[in-house]
Design a protein around this motif. Structure first.
Motif, PDB file in Angstrom:
ATOM      1  N   THR A  33       0.883  -1.193  -0.202  1.00  0.00           N
ATOM      2  CA  THR A  33       0.024   0.081   0.205  1.00  0.00           C
ATOM      3  C   THR A  33       0.913   1.121  -0.003  1.00  0.00           C
ATOM      4  O   THR A  33       0.683   2.100  -0.585  1.00  0.00           O
ATOM      5  CB  THR A  33      -1.048  -0.004   1.377  1.00  0.00           C
ATOM      6  OG1 THR A  33      -1.772  -1.330   1.238  1.00  0.00           O
ATOM      7  CG2 THR A  33      -1.931   1.158   1.212  1.00  0.00           C
ATOM      8  N   ALA A  34       1.793   1.470   0.844  1.00  0.00           N
ATOM      9  CA  ALA A  34       2.580   2.295   0.939  1.00  0.00           C
ATOM     10  C   ALA A  34       3.602   2.449  -0.268  1.00  0.00           C
ATOM     11  O   ALA A  34       3.698   3.756  -0.811  1.00  0.00           O
ATOM     12  CB  ALA A  34       3.948   2.296   2.084  1.00  0.00           C
ATOM     13  N   LEU A  35       4.106   1.432  -0.935  1.00  0.00           N
ATOM     14  CA  LEU A  35       4.740   1.621  -2.198  1.00  0.00           C
ATOM     15  C   LEU A  35       3.878   2.193  -3.491  1.00  0.00           C
ATOM     16  O   LEU A  35       4.392   2.920  -4.313  1.00  0.00           O
ATOM     17  CB  LEU A  35       5.480   0.629  -2.413  1.00  0.00           C
ATOM     18  CG  LEU A  35       6.316   0.403  -3.756  1.00  0.00           C
ATOM     19  CD1 LEU A  35       7.345   1.413  -3.795  1.00  0.00           C
ATOM     20  CD2 LEU A  35       6.963  -1.270  -4.202  1.00  0.00           C
ATOM     21  N   ALA A  36       2.555   1.648  -3.419  1.00  0.00           N
ATOM     22  CA  ALA A  36       1.870   1.867  -4.668  1.00  0.00           C
ATOM     23  C   ALA A  36       1.416   3.026  -4.588  1.00  0.00           C
ATOM     24  O   ALA A  36       0.828   3.598  -5.567  1.00  0.00           O
ATOM     25  CB  ALA A  36       0.864   0.771  -4.579  1.00  0.00           C
ATOM     26  N   SER A  37       1.152   3.681  -3.396  1.00  0.00           N
ATOM     27  CA  SER A  37       0.385   5.074  -3.176  1.00  0.00           C
ATOM     28  C   SER A  37       0.565   6.189  -4.423  1.00  0.00           C
ATOM     29  O   SER A  37       1.741   6.676  -4.318  1.00  0.00           O
ATOM     30  CB  SER A  37       0.690   5.598  -1.798  1.00  0.00           C
ATOM     31  OG  SER A  37      -0.204   6.678  -1.608  1.00  0.00           O
ATOM     32  N   GLY A  38      -0.469   6.641  -4.708  1.00  0.00           N
ATOM     33  CA  GLY A  38      -0.205   7.442  -5.755  1.00  0.00           C
ATOM     34  C   GLY A  38       0.370   7.216  -7.380  1.00  0.00           C
ATOM     35  O   GLY A  38       0.703   7.797  -8.175  1.00  0.00           O
ATOM     36  N   ILE A  39       1.121   5.836  -7.284  1.00  0.00           N
ATOM     37  CA  ILE A  39       1.246   5.418  -8.430  1.00  0.00           C
ATOM     38  C   ILE A  39       0.683   4.302  -9.119  1.00  0.00           C
ATOM     39  O   ILE A  39       0.428   4.336 -10.438  1.00  0.00           O
ATOM     40  CB  ILE A  39       2.946   4.604  -7.935  1.00  0.00           C
ATOM     41  CG1 ILE A  39       3.855   5.602  -7.270  1.00  0.00           C
ATOM     42  CG2 ILE A  39       3.669   4.239  -9.330  1.00  0.00           C
ATOM     43  CD1 ILE A  39       5.298   4.843  -6.982  1.00  0.00           C
ATOM     44  N   CYS A  40       0.114   3.390  -8.687  1.00  0.00           N
ATOM     45  CA  CYS A  40      -0.814   2.349  -9.056  1.00  0.00           C
ATOM     46  C   CYS A  40      -1.577   1.501  -7.988  1.00  0.00           C
ATOM     47  O   CYS A  40      -1.298   1.812  -6.800  1.00  0.00           O
ATOM     48  CB  CYS A  40      -0.001   1.350  -9.788  1.00  0.00           C
ATOM     49  SG  CYS A  40       1.246   0.378  -8.743  1.00  0.00           S
ATOM     50  N   SER A  41      -2.419   0.801  -8.372  1.00  0.00           N
ATOM     51  CA  SER A  41      -3.402   0.079  -7.154  1.00  0.00           C
ATOM     52  C   SER A  41      -2.401  -1.122  -6.532  1.00  0.00           C
ATOM     53  O   SER A  41      -1.535  -1.334  -7.014  1.00  0.00           O
ATOM     54  CB  SER A  41      -4.537  -0.521  -7.710  1.00  0.00           C
ATOM     55  OG  SER A  41      -4.035  -1.699  -8.744  1.00  0.00           O
ATOM     56  N   VAL A  42      -2.881  -1.343  -5.409  1.00  0.00           N
ATOM     57  CA  VAL A  42      -2.038  -2.413  -4.636  1.00  0.00           C
ATOM     58  C   VAL A  42      -2.015  -3.665  -5.550  1.00  0.00           C
ATOM     59  O   VAL A  42      -1.109  -4.584  -5.790  1.00  0.00           O
ATOM     60  CB  VAL A  42      -2.635  -2.454  -3.275  1.00  0.00           C
ATOM     61  CG1 VAL A  42      -1.965  -3.636  -2.345  1.00  0.00           C
ATOM     62  CG2 VAL A  42      -2.621  -1.231  -2.491  1.00  0.00           C
ATOM     63  N   SER A  43      -3.357  -4.028  -6.092  1.00  0.00           N
ATOM     64  CA  SER A  43      -3.461  -5.200  -6.820  1.00  0.00           C
ATOM     65  C   SER A  43      -2.532  -5.288  -8.080  1.00  0.00           C
ATOM     66  O   SER A  43      -2.038  -6.149  -8.494  1.00  0.00           O
ATOM     67  CB  SER A  43      -4.790  -5.504  -7.342  1.00  0.00           C
ATOM     68  OG  SER A  43      -5.254  -4.507  -7.886  1.00  0.00           O
ATOM     69  N   TYR A  44      -2.339  -4.310  -8.557  1.00  0.00           N
ATOM     70  CA  TYR A  44      -1.257  -4.027  -9.894  1.00  0.00           C
ATOM     71  C   TYR A  44       0.024  -4.481  -9.249  1.00  0.00           C
ATOM     72  O   TYR A  44       0.621  -4.789  -9.810  1.00  0.00           O
ATOM     73  CB  TYR A  44      -1.692  -2.651 -10.460  1.00  0.00           C
ATOM     74  CG  TYR A  44      -0.938  -2.562 -11.771  1.00  0.00           C
ATOM     75  CD1 TYR A  44      -1.358  -3.258 -13.017  1.00  0.00           C
ATOM     76  CD2 TYR A  44       0.105  -1.788 -12.082  1.00  0.00           C
ATOM     77  CE1 TYR A  44      -0.676  -3.242 -14.189  1.00  0.00           C
ATOM     78  CE2 TYR A  44       0.883  -1.650 -13.408  1.00  0.00           C
ATOM     79  CZ  TYR A  44       0.266  -2.447 -14.403  1.00  0.00           C
ATOM     80  OH  TYR A  44       1.020  -2.362 -15.448  1.00  0.00           O
TER      81      TYR A  44
END
Length: 85
Positions: A33-44
């Motif tokens: 969640t922290a890494l994906a935030s604002g970049i892509c969805s968590v599932s992606y």
């Protein structure tokens, strides 16, 4: 929101890009969640890490930058300031 300062030794391990993302995310104790935030969805992001999809170069660059990695060389940046939260 906070700021995390990371000082790392330069270097690169011999993993493919999706393995590097998972390896460095785990080494920084970042959630997906922290890494994906604002970049892509968590599932992606999960699909990227599991090698089920190949994202655009832009997504790779954004993920690598957030991990403190140089997206062109995949080497660790000596000192990197990351925002999280």
């Amino acid at each position: 929101m906070g700021i995390l300062y990371i000082i790392r030794i330069r270097g690169c391990i011999n993993l493919n890009l999706n393995e590097q993302i998972r390896y460095y995310r785990n080494s920084l104790n970042l959630s997906q969640t922290a890494l994906a935030s604002g970049i892509c969805s968590v599932s992606y992001l999960s699909k990227i890490e599991n090698g089920l999809t190949k994202p655009s170069d832009e997504i790779y660059s954004l993920l690598f930058y957030r991990l403190g990695l140089d997206p062109l060389t995949n080497q660790i940046i000596t000192m990197k300031t990351l925002s999280y939260g």
